[in-house]
Design a protein around this motif. Structure first.
Motif, PDB file in Angstrom:
ATOM      1  N   ALA A 215       0.826  -1.212   0.000  1.00  0.00           N
ATOM      2  CA  ALA A 215       0.000   0.000   0.000  1.00  0.00           C
ATOM      3  C   ALA A 215       0.857   1.258   0.000  1.00  0.00           C
ATOM      4  N   LEU A 216       1.984   1.218   0.708  1.00  0.00           N
ATOM      5  CA  LEU A 216       2.840   2.396   0.800  1.00  0.00           C
ATOM      6  C   LEU A 216       3.642   2.631  -0.476  1.00  0.00           C
ATOM      7  N   HIS A 217       4.258   1.558  -1.004  1.00  0.00           N
ATOM      8  CA  HIS A 217       5.230   1.731  -2.079  1.00  0.00           C
ATOM      9  C   HIS A 217       4.854   1.048  -3.390  1.00  0.00           C
ATOM     10  N   GLY A 218       3.741   0.358  -3.446  1.00  0.00           N
ATOM     11  CA  GLY A 218       3.315  -0.261  -4.693  1.00  0.00           C
ATOM     12  C   GLY A 218       4.335  -1.233  -5.238  1.00  0.00           C
ATOM     13  N   PHE A 219       4.660  -1.081  -6.525  1.00  0.00           N
ATOM     14  CA  PHE A 219       5.606  -1.998  -7.174  1.00  0.00           C
ATOM     15  C   PHE A 219       7.051  -1.756  -6.750  1.00  0.00           C
ATOM     16  N   SER A 220       7.293  -0.759  -5.920  1.00  0.00           N
ATOM     17  CA  SER A 220       8.644  -0.555  -5.386  1.00  0.00           C
ATOM     18  C   SER A 220       8.924  -1.448  -4.187  1.00  0.00           C
ATOM     19  N   ALA A 221       7.915  -2.144  -3.677  1.00  0.00           N
ATOM     20  CA  ALA A 221       8.110  -3.032  -2.539  1.00  0.00           C
ATOM     21  C   ALA A 221       9.172  -4.097  -2.797  1.00  0.00           C
ATOM     22  N   PRO A 222       9.231  -4.730  -3.993  1.00  0.00           N
ATOM     23  CA  PRO A 222      10.304  -5.717  -4.230  1.00  0.00           C
ATOM     24  C   PRO A 222      11.709  -5.141  -4.090  1.00  0.00           C
ATOM     25  N   LYS A 223      11.886  -3.851  -4.375  1.00  0.00           N
ATOM     26  CA  LYS A 223      13.206  -3.235  -4.207  1.00  0.00           C
ATOM     27  C   LYS A 223      13.614  -3.262  -2.740  1.00  0.00           C
ATOM     28  N   VAL A 224      12.651  -2.957  -1.854  1.00  0.00           N
ATOM     29  CA  VAL A 224      12.928  -2.989  -0.419  1.00  0.00           C
ATOM     30  C   VAL A 224      13.277  -4.403   0.022  1.00  0.00           C
ATOM     31  N   LEU A 225      12.508  -5.376  -0.429  1.00  0.00           N
ATOM     32  CA  LEU A 225      12.746  -6.770  -0.044  1.00  0.00           C
ATOM     33  C   LEU A 225      14.095  -7.267  -0.568  1.00  0.00           C
ATOM     34  N   ASN A 258      20.643   5.060  -2.842  1.00  0.00           N
ATOM     35  CA  ASN A 258      19.235   5.487  -2.860  1.00  0.00           C
ATOM     36  C   ASN A 258      19.101   6.952  -3.234  1.00  0.00           C
ATOM     37  N   GLU A 259      20.045   7.765  -2.726  1.00  0.00           N
ATOM     38  CA  GLU A 259      20.000   9.191  -3.012  1.00  0.00           C
ATOM     39  C   GLU A 259      20.349   9.468  -4.471  1.00  0.00           C
ATOM     40  N   LEU A 260      21.423   8.850  -4.945  1.00  0.00           N
ATOM     41  CA  LEU A 260      21.868   9.109  -6.317  1.00  0.00           C
ATOM     42  C   LEU A 260      20.962   8.440  -7.342  1.00  0.00           C
ATOM     43  N   GLY A 261      20.442   7.263  -7.004  1.00  0.00           N
ATOM     44  CA  GLY A 261      19.582   6.537  -7.929  1.00  0.00           C
ATOM     45  C   GLY A 261      18.131   6.943  -7.872  1.00  0.00           C
ATOM     46  N   LYS A 262      17.790   7.830  -6.907  1.00  0.00           N
ATOM     47  CA  LYS A 262      16.422   8.346  -6.773  1.00  0.00           C
ATOM     48  C   LYS A 262      15.386   7.223  -6.689  1.00  0.00           C
ATOM     49  N   GLY A 263      15.760   6.144  -5.962  1.00  0.00           N
ATOM     50  CA  GLY A 263      14.819   5.053  -5.762  1.00  0.00           C
ATOM     51  C   GLY A 263      14.791   4.041  -6.883  1.00  0.00           C
ATOM     52  N   TYR A 264      15.740   4.139  -7.844  1.00  0.00           N
ATOM     53  CA  TYR A 264      15.863   3.179  -8.942  1.00  0.00           C
ATOM     54  C   TYR A 264      14.551   3.016  -9.722  1.00  0.00           C
ATOM     55  N   PRO A 265      14.099   4.045 -10.448  1.00  0.00           N
ATOM     56  CA  PRO A 265      12.852   3.914 -11.214  1.00  0.00           C
ATOM     57  C   PRO A 265      12.934   2.761 -12.213  1.00  0.00           C
ATOM     58  N   TYR A 266      11.813   2.057 -12.383  1.00  0.00           N
ATOM     59  CA  TYR A 266      11.777   0.937 -13.320  1.00  0.00           C
ATOM     60  C   TYR A 266      12.008   1.413 -14.758  1.00  0.00           C
ATOM     61  N   SER A 267      11.627   2.654 -15.039  1.00  0.00           N
ATOM     62  CA  SER A 267      11.856   3.167 -16.393  1.00  0.00           C
ATOM     63  C   SER A 267      13.345   3.234 -16.712  1.00  0.00           C
ATOM     64  N   THR A 294       7.868   2.403 -17.054  1.00  0.00           N
ATOM     65  CA  THR A 294       7.029   3.580 -16.798  1.00  0.00           C
ATOM     66  C   THR A 294       5.684   3.159 -16.229  1.00  0.00           C
ATOM     67  N   VAL A 295       5.159   2.049 -16.740  1.00  0.00           N
ATOM     68  CA  VAL A 295       3.871   1.546 -16.242  1.00  0.00           C
ATOM     69  C   VAL A 295       3.997   1.133 -14.780  1.00  0.00           C
ATOM     70  N   LEU A 296       5.078   0.435 -14.434  1.00  0.00           N
ATOM     71  CA  LEU A 296       5.277   0.011 -13.049  1.00  0.00           C
ATOM     72  C   LEU A 296       5.484   1.219 -12.126  1.00  0.00           C
ATOM     73  N   ASP A 297       6.217   2.210 -12.618  1.00  0.00           N
ATOM     74  CA  ASP A 297       6.467   3.405 -11.798  1.00  0.00           C
ATOM     75  C   ASP A 297       5.183   4.172 -11.510  1.00  0.00           C
ATOM     76  N   SER A 298       4.184   4.036 -12.388  1.00  0.00           N
ATOM     77  CA  SER A 298       2.930   4.760 -12.177  1.00  0.00           C
ATOM     78  C   SER A 298       2.125   4.194 -11.021  1.00  0.00           C
ATOM     79  N   TYR A 299       2.483   3.001 -10.539  1.00  0.00           N
ATOM     80  CA  TYR A 299       1.811   2.397  -9.379  1.00  0.00           C
ATOM     81  C   TYR A 299       2.804   2.386  -8.217  1.00  0.00           C
ATOM     82  N   GLY A 300       3.083   3.546  -7.719  1.00  0.00           N
ATOM     83  CA  GLY A 300       4.085   3.698  -6.665  1.00  0.00           C
ATOM     84  C   GLY A 300       3.525   3.704  -5.267  1.00  0.00           C
ATOM     85  N   GLY A 301       2.229   3.467  -5.085  1.00  0.00           N
ATOM     86  CA  GLY A 301       1.651   3.441  -3.748  1.00  0.00           C
ATOM     87  C   GLY A 301       1.424   4.828  -3.184  1.00  0.00           C
TER      88      GLY A 301
END
Length: 681
Positions: A215-225, A258-267, A294-301
């Motif tokens: 709910a918080l991070h959407g498709f970015s959750a796998p990056k955290v895991l 994390n700072e330089l990669g800005k959260g590693y966008p899927y795009s 880009t599609v995955l980034d649009s569901y960022g939670g």
């Protein structure tokens, strides 16, 4: 119950955190904070039953002429402080007196800064007032408070439902004694029940955390895991002597990445792995239309920028790795059984220092700890060992009455913040980059002072909200904010009492391993120098952990620099040599504390408010000559007593006011000592 007595209990240290009123070697107590407790009696009882002052405490000074004077100064100064900053936060009302009629109205209006920051204000819920919700960090919390409260109420209810359906704890009566011994059987049954409770709670935590993370991070959750898995692999697959270095390199590297990669966008990832066989025209067309990333980034939670909040998780990752490595050096025997401790009622020191069972350092327990929902976003920080211990046994310090009082304190703090941002627009004024010269020195100092209060409240509120959520869930993390921002005079003590759980984490995992205040064998002056060097390294890490920005690095170095006067003063004026002149020593300490406060305010304004350039503008505005203040000063003093710079005259009055405040701070700590409470902050 007497309302005044209830208010006293509401704001007692015991209500805030029982760790503040008991030794870290003492198991937590179930004492009700709304009733008098034996350890809060003003005086200890002597052998003959007569009342005696607690050891080291001085007689109360509250009714002395000196403190009556201090009280009057505070009663006059505090309302004036609020009125001053309120006046600069509202539209200027120009009353056309005879003198004003002879003055160009346009010139009068040119001293008005309201139009510069008015666009940063929003409609408020207090009639007739707009709200300064321009601080993005606090606005994120404030705008989501209703949803957070809904989740906080839903979380315990879902846990109870889960417990009722999947009750993993066996019935105590069905467990026969082992080896024919009632005591061993009782111990075994208690252990089974504790393990069952932990497994049940962690199973729920894993499921809820997975949904919460999505709910918080959407498709970015796998990056955290993925980051969690790599860190766990470092701890469990490397040789134990390599784990500490690998842990620090990896986690500090994650902060920078994390700072330089800005959260590693899927795009960006999609562009990197795009087949090399694609033509340049196809690549350009794909970039214009957007790719699968880009599609995955649009569901960022709800919070797409997960990397901003991951800094707190990094502390938990480091905590797990070090607790695990240190547990390997303890041997196979259980320290709890070896020391004959009650595992259901351990002291805080034992919960933190004693390692968990070898099987507790599993990947599931690790993920549940790193992503524990009530503490995931902002903390407070709980070590892995403490988390596992509290999952087995609920602390006796958690009671309904204490939770209720703690919740009331949170709502009062939240209301205070709401009143402040509806009537005092310090953040909007600062963001508008006004012409500082249009303010008087007193107005400038109050803008800086209330900017710090805004910072204090905007951090206190999330910390206390998430701690309240954890308390309702049966976990008692340390309180992050022990004292009000205006109740600090020591740089060392401020660091211990501000973001307290982080400070304790720093001491356990950085400061002590580096040698602490000097390391073994280091004594005297060189020991102090070693301690200062270690402190500089600690604050450098703290600054980088907050954010990788130059102004925060400067803040860390300024804090390290500003502890030097306090250290040197301790060497030049040792307390033991002044034990026969305590009153004189108190006044000397008061003078030093005024300097400390000015330095701490400057450092925190640089790091978290206006930056170095903004601080320079504030200081120049305060110490310069301001034409509008000349006449007001002349009304109170003869011309002969005036200096050439009224800003410096104001600074002198400010120091006198701070000295008064410091004496009240000293007496408040003496009052705590009379109650048998001795805190280092």
């Amino acid at each position: 119950m007497n309302l005044l007595h209830y208010a006293g209990r509401l704001y007692s240290l015991n209500t805030l955190d029982t760790r503040l009123t008991t030794s870290f070697k003492t198991p937590p107590s179930r004492l009700d904070p709304v009733r008098p407790s034996p350890d809060e009696a003003p005086y200890t009882k002597g052998r003959n039953g007569a009342g005696e002052l607690a050891k080291g405490a001085t007689p109360p000074r509250w009714r002395s002429p000196e403190f009556i004077y201090h009280g009057l100064v505070i009663l006059l100064a505090v309302p004036l402080m609020f009125k001053t900053v309120y006046d600069v936060s509202k539209r200027m009302n120009i009353f056309l007196s005879r003198r004003a009629l002879q003055t160009d109205i346009d010139d009068l209006a040119s001293h008005e800064n309201y139009h510069k920051f008015a666009s940063l204000l929003s409609p408020g819920w207090i009639p007739g007032r707009k709200v300064d919700n321009s601080d993005q960090q606090y606005a994120t919390f404030r705008d989501n408070v209703p949803y957070l409260f809904a989740v906080m109420m839903l979380h315990p209810l879902l846990r109870r439902l889960f417990d009722s359906v999947y009750n993993a704890a066996p019935n105590v009566s069905s467990i026969p004694p082992q080896n024919g011994s009632d005591s061993s059987g009782s111990s075994s049954s208690e252990s089974i029940i504790a393990n069952g409770r932990m497994n049940r709670r962690i199973s729920f935590d894993l499921g809820f955390s997975a949904l919460f993370l999505l709910a918080l991070h959407g498709f970015s959750a796998p990056k955290v895991l993925l980051i969690l898995y790599i860190n766990y692999a470092l701890a469990t697959r490397l040789r134990k002597e390599y784990v500490p270095v690998a842990t620090w390199f990896f986690n500090i590297g994650i902060l920078f990445a994390n700072e330089l990669g800005k959260g590693y966008p899927y795009s960006d990832i999609a562009n990197v792995i795009l087949p090399w066989t694609a033509s340049a025209e196809e690549v350009t067309e794909q970039n214009a239309k957007g790719n699968w990333g880009t599609v995955l980034d649009s569901y960022g939670g709800l919070i797409p920028r997960w990397e901003i909040l991951f800094n707190v998780t990094v502390l938990r990752l480091i905590s797990f790795n070090f607790d695990y490595v240190w547990s390997l050096n303890r041997g196979a025997s259980s320290p709890v059984e070896k020391k004959h401790l009650d595992s259901a009622n351990l002291s805080e020191r034992d919960r933190v220092d004693l390692p968990a069972k070898p099987q507790d350092y599993s990947f599931g327990n690790y993920v549940a700890y790193a992503l524990y929902s009530p503490l995931y976003l902002a903390g407070p920080i709980l070590t892995f060992n403490d988390y596992i211990s509290q999952q087995r046994h609920t602390l006796r310090s958690i009671t309904r009455s204490r939770n209720l009082l703690y919740g009331i304190r949170f709502f009062i703090a939240l209301l205070s913040m709401e009143v402040m941002i509806h009537f005092i627009y310090v953040i909007a004024i600062s963001k508008a980059q006004p012409e500082w010269q249009v303010y008087t020195p007193f107005q400038l100092s109050m803008l800086g002072y209330f900017s710090l209060h805004h910072i204090w409240l905007k951090l206190l509120l999330p910390w206390r909200f998430f701690r309240l959520w954890a308390l309702l869930d049966g976990i008692d993390p340390p309180e992050n904010v022990v004292r009000c921002m205006s109740d600090n005079y020591s740089a060392f003590a401020f660091w211990r009492g501000w973001h307290r759980s982080f400070n304790r984490w720093i001491i356990r995992y950085i400061y002590i391993p580096m040698g602490g205040s000097g390391g073994p064998g280091a004594r005297g002056k060189w020991g102090r120098v070693r301690g200062i060097v270690n402190l500089l390294a600690v604050f450098t890490f703290v600054a980088m952990w907050h954010d990788i920005q130059l102004r925060l690095l400067m803040w860390g170095w300024l804090i390290s620099l500003f502890v030097l006067p306090e250290t040197l003063a301790g060497l030049l004026f040792p307390k033991q040599k002044w034990k026969d002149h305590k009153e004189v020593y108190r006044l000397i300490c008061g003078v030093g504390a005024v300097g400390n406060i000015l330095m701490m305010m400057s450092a925190n304004l640089v790091g978290f408010a206006v930056g170095l350039d903004g601080l320079e503008g504030l200081v120049q505005g305060i110490v310069r000559s301001y034409p509008g203040t000349i006449s007001s000063i002349e009304k109170c003093f003869k011309p002969a007593t005036l200096t050439s710079d009224p800003g410096l005259v104001f600074l002198g009055f400010a120091c006198v006011a701070l000295f008064t405040g410091v004496q009240l701070m000293f007496e408040l700590r003496e009052e705590e000592l009379r109650h048998g409470i001795h805190m280092k902050c």
